[in-house]
Design a protein around this motif. Structure first.
Motif, PDB file in Angstrom:
ATOM      1  N   GLU A  76       0.820  -1.213   0.000  1.00  0.00           N
ATOM      2  CA  GLU A  76       0.000   0.000   0.000  1.00  0.00           C
ATOM      3  C   GLU A  76       0.856   1.267   0.000  1.00  0.00           C
ATOM      4  OE1 GLU A  76      -4.163  -1.275   2.220  1.00  0.00           O
ATOM      5  OE2 GLU A  76      -2.754   0.007   3.285  1.00  0.00           O
ATOM      6  N   CYS A  77       2.083   1.167   0.453  1.00  0.00           N
ATOM      7  CA  CYS A  77       2.942   2.344   0.637  1.00  0.00           C
ATOM      8  C   CYS A  77       3.783   2.580  -0.611  1.00  0.00           C
ATOM      9  CB  CYS A  77       3.835   2.158   1.869  1.00  0.00           C
ATOM     10  SG  CYS A  77       2.912   1.839   3.389  1.00  0.00           S
ATOM     11  N   ALA A 107      -2.440   0.854  -4.970  1.00  0.00           N
ATOM     12  CA  ALA A 107      -2.526   2.303  -4.797  1.00  0.00           C
ATOM     13  C   ALA A 107      -3.847   2.675  -4.138  1.00  0.00           C
ATOM     14  CB  ALA A 107      -2.383   3.004  -6.139  1.00  0.00           C
ATOM     15  N   ARG A 108      -3.847   3.790  -3.403  1.00  0.00           N
ATOM     16  CA  ARG A 108      -5.044   4.208  -2.675  1.00  0.00           C
ATOM     17  C   ARG A 108      -6.256   4.335  -3.594  1.00  0.00           C
ATOM     18  NH1 ARG A 108      -5.815   6.459   2.127  1.00  0.00           N
ATOM     19  NH2 ARG A 108      -3.598   6.814   2.426  1.00  0.00           N
ATOM     20  N   GLY A 109      -6.077   4.944  -4.759  1.00  0.00           N
ATOM     21  CA  GLY A 109      -7.198   5.118  -5.679  1.00  0.00           C
ATOM     22  C   GLY A 109      -7.791   3.810  -6.143  1.00  0.00           C
ATOM     23  N   ASP A 128       1.609  -4.284   3.716  1.00  0.00           N
ATOM     24  CA  ASP A 128       2.373  -3.130   4.203  1.00  0.00           C
ATOM     25  C   ASP A 128       1.391  -1.973   4.233  1.00  0.00           C
ATOM     26  OD1 ASP A 128       4.366  -1.493   5.071  1.00  0.00           O
ATOM     27  OD2 ASP A 128       5.466  -1.429   3.185  1.00  0.00           O
ATOM     28  N   ALA A 129       0.739  -1.792   5.392  1.00  0.00           N
ATOM     29  CA  ALA A 129      -0.441  -0.933   5.495  1.00  0.00           C
ATOM     30  C   ALA A 129      -0.081   0.544   5.565  1.00  0.00           C
ATOM     31  CB  ALA A 129      -1.266  -1.331   6.716  1.00  0.00           C
ATOM     32  N   GLN A 130      -0.741   1.326   4.740  1.00  0.00           N
ATOM     33  CA  GLN A 130      -0.553   2.774   4.735  1.00  0.00           C
ATOM     34  C   GLN A 130      -1.706   3.428   5.482  1.00  0.00           C
ATOM     35  OE1 GLN A 130      -1.314   5.004   1.054  1.00  0.00           O
ATOM     36  NE2 GLN A 130       0.654   6.042   1.343  1.00  0.00           N
ATOM     37  N   LEU A 131      -1.396   4.163   6.536  1.00  0.00           N
ATOM     38  CA  LEU A 131      -2.418   4.895   7.267  1.00  0.00           C
ATOM     39  C   LEU A 131      -2.746   6.181   6.525  1.00  0.00           C
ATOM     40  CD1 LEU A 131      -1.099   4.467  10.928  1.00  0.00           C
ATOM     41  CD2 LEU A 131      -2.643   2.984   9.630  1.00  0.00           C
ATOM     42  N   ASP A 132      -4.007   6.605   6.574  1.00  0.00           N
ATOM     43  CA  ASP A 132      -4.381   7.843   5.896  1.00  0.00           C
ATOM     44  C   ASP A 132      -4.018   9.053   6.755  1.00  0.00           C
ATOM     45  OD1 ASP A 132      -6.354   8.130   7.857  1.00  0.00           O
ATOM     46  OD2 ASP A 132      -7.994   7.525   6.547  1.00  0.00           O
ATOM     47  N   ARG A 133      -4.406  10.225   6.326  1.00  0.00           N
ATOM     48  CA  ARG A 133      -4.003  11.454   7.030  1.00  0.00           C
ATOM     49  C   ARG A 133      -4.583  11.541   8.433  1.00  0.00           C
ATOM     50  NH1 ARG A 133      -8.006  15.257   6.861  1.00  0.00           N
ATOM     51  NH2 ARG A 133      -9.785  14.809   5.506  1.00  0.00           N
ATOM     52  N   LEU A 134      -5.623  10.762   8.708  1.00  0.00           N
ATOM     53  CA  LEU A 134      -6.192  10.721  10.054  1.00  0.00           C
ATOM     54  C   LEU A 134      -5.630   9.558  10.875  1.00  0.00           C
ATOM     55  CD1 LEU A 134      -9.950  11.497   9.271  1.00  0.00           C
ATOM     56  CD2 LEU A 134      -8.200  13.074  10.110  1.00  0.00           C
ATOM     57  N   GLY A 135      -4.663   8.855  10.279  1.00  0.00           N
ATOM     58  CA  GLY A 135      -4.062   7.734  10.989  1.00  0.00           C
ATOM     59  C   GLY A 135      -4.918   6.498  11.017  1.00  0.00           C
ATOM     60  N   LEU A 154      -8.976  -2.269   2.799  1.00  0.00           N
ATOM     61  CA  LEU A 154      -8.236  -3.491   2.483  1.00  0.00           C
ATOM     62  C   LEU A 154      -7.518  -4.027   3.720  1.00  0.00           C
ATOM     63  CD1 LEU A 154      -7.030  -5.572   0.521  1.00  0.00           C
ATOM     64  CD2 LEU A 154      -5.224  -3.902   0.019  1.00  0.00           C
ATOM     65  N   ALA A 155      -6.791  -3.165   4.418  1.00  0.00           N
ATOM     66  CA  ALA A 155      -6.061  -3.606   5.611  1.00  0.00           C
ATOM     67  C   ALA A 155      -7.016  -4.097   6.698  1.00  0.00           C
ATOM     68  CB  ALA A 155      -5.189  -2.479   6.142  1.00  0.00           C
ATOM     69  N   MET A 156      -8.241  -3.585   6.712  1.00  0.00           N
ATOM     70  CA  MET A 156      -9.218  -4.034   7.701  1.00  0.00           C
ATOM     71  C   MET A 156      -9.688  -5.469   7.449  1.00  0.00           C
ATOM     72  SD  MET A 156      -9.814  -2.047  10.230  1.00  0.00           S
ATOM     73  CE  MET A 156     -11.381  -2.678  10.817  1.00  0.00           C
TER      74      MET A 156
END
Length: 289
Positions: free
Chosen positions: A58-59, A105-107, A131-138, A143-145
């Motif tokens: 994801e990163c 990718a996020r999109g 490899d989980a990417q956290l969003d701007r709110l953390g 997908l990671a869920m």
């Protein structure tokens, strides 16, 4: 003939033992704790132990899985797999060490339902590492869920431990996650790692009613840096080093972790919200040091 029968028997045992892919999401409170290197080395160690491993990246930046491995080409089209236009085997890039990598990718990943995302994870892999990417709110992606376990990587340093706690707090309030696994990276002694984990677990239990499980620790090893310079992982480049041994131990252990349901099915998702001032007030920074 004996070898054929033996191979068939082993294949049958694996088939009967399979209960779907084990999905592990890996993240951390800050970018410097070594989440991506953990994913790469764990994938290599699992593949070395005979497991079919899929890494979902994801990163997608200069520190991504593909970038760290020397710019792997063709790390797949996540959307094409979800839409059924391409098989997972055809989309994912196969690394020489025996694991596959699929870029998400996020999109691409945010445009699909949890059921569609789950279908990607129900493939032939024994273990899926995100490899989980956290969003701007953390917060985690949908997908990671879908993962069965979430592992937080941290280090034995006051700021890293504080960041890990803050990360778990955000994820707890955003997704209702009540249990995390913690891997302490870059440690100089097992005692230090254990003390850091116990402090973090005590504070998380007291202030968040969240339980932590010890995933172990990875030794501080200067050959980690050298392996990255070679666009390799320490498990492959320097297999006899302490860090490589620790990754192989973690790979062996995680195969015996209890197989839980996906996080998304255990906890009802709530609308994202910023952490309130009252929630910030219970930040027990001094107790984490």
């Amino acid at each position: 003939m004996d070898k054929v029968v033996s191979d068939q028997a082993e294949g049958l045992r694996r088939l009967l033992a399979r209960n779907g892919s084990r999905v592990l999401a890996v993240t951390g409170g800050s970018t410097s704790v070594g989440c991506t290197t953990t994913v790469i080395n764990l994938a290599a160690a699992l593949a070395e132990q005979g497991k079919d491993v899929l890494v979902i990246d994801e990163c997608l930046n200069e520190y991504s899985v593909s970038a760290m491995l020397g710019g792997m080409r063709g790390a797949g089209s996540f959307s094409s797999v979800v839409r059924g236009e391409m098989s997972l085997e055809a989309a994912a890039a196969r690394h020489a060490l025996g694991f596959s990598v699929l870029a998400a990718a996020r999109g691409n990943r945010d445009a699909h339902t949890p059921a569609q995302l789950g279908s990607v994870l129900d493939g032939p892999a024994d273990v899926v590492l995100i490899d989980a990417q956290l969003d701007r709110l953390g917060q985690l992606s949908a997908l990671a869920m879908q993962a069965h376990d979430l592992m937080i990587v941290t280090r034995v340093a006051a700021q890293a431990i504080t960041d890990a706690y803050a990360c778990m707090k955000r994820l707890h309030y955003a997704h209702g996650i009540a249990q995390f696994r913690v891997l302490v990276n870059h440690v100089h002694s097992v005692t230090d790692a254990r003390t850091a984990f116990e402090n973090l677990a005590g504070v998380a239990g007291r202030y968040l009613a969240v339980s932590l499980e010890d995933a172990g620790c990875i030794a501080a090893d200067p050959r980690m840096t050298r392996a990255l310079e070679l666009s390799r992982c320490v498990v492959d480049a320097f297999p006899s080093t302490p860090a490589a041994r620790d990754y192989r131990h973690l790979a062996a252990e995680l195969q015996y972790w209890p197989m839980r349901s996906a996080m998304s099915s255990r906890h009802h998702w709530v609308a994202p919200a910023t952490v309130t001032a009252a929630q910030h007030a219970d930040q027990p920074s001094a107790q984490l040091a």
